[in-house]
Design a protein around this motif. Sequence first.
Motif: not given
Length: 218
Positions: A62-72
């Motif tokens: 689970d690396i879903s926290a990266i969504n705060s950096l690489v969204g869109g």
Amino acid sequence: MSEKVIVIYSGGMDSFTVLNKALAEGKAPLALSFNYGQRHKKELDYAATACKQLNVPHKIVDISAINSLVGGSALTDDIDVPEGHYEEPSMQQTVVPNRNMILLSLAVGYAVSQNATKVYYGAHSGDHAIYPDCRPEFVEKMNDVCAIANYSAIEIVTPYLEVSKAAILTDGLSMNLDYSLTWTCYNGREKACGKCGACQERLEAFRDNQASDPLPYE
């Protein structure tokens, strides 16, 4: 003793074929899947089922926290998934910024820790138009970096980098692979939509091979 390798395994037909190709080559693959915050987890469920049937060790991280950096991206945010052919400009909405560099970096670290020698992933020529991190020049540079980033050099292997999805399917069908164990659709509904770029390219590959897709479609 078989050579240990890491296969980045999404649960889709490309990575499923890559995983089976590694097995056919006599490798000892460790399958690695990522929850990066994609809009559905269905592909991860398919990945787990396939690995269980193949008796391949499988890790979902689970690396879903990266969504705060690489969204869109339409794959991670509340943005409608575009319909149309895979190579249309609208499909750029499905690009997750720097995704493959992130996933490959993590997979290389895993390879070093497991004394594996290679990391496989399923980039192919159909990806080149839309996804910069599936292009030959990206793979070449990543290989340069991964040769010196650790005490152990790790090779990035892309068996299908220069061929189409149809050619990947041709290879898989020659291995008698069961593609009902894969999920491609960008939507995570009960049946595949048949309209998004991923579905259209998959269906096109089956048509080119004069074969029937075992997945149910809306």
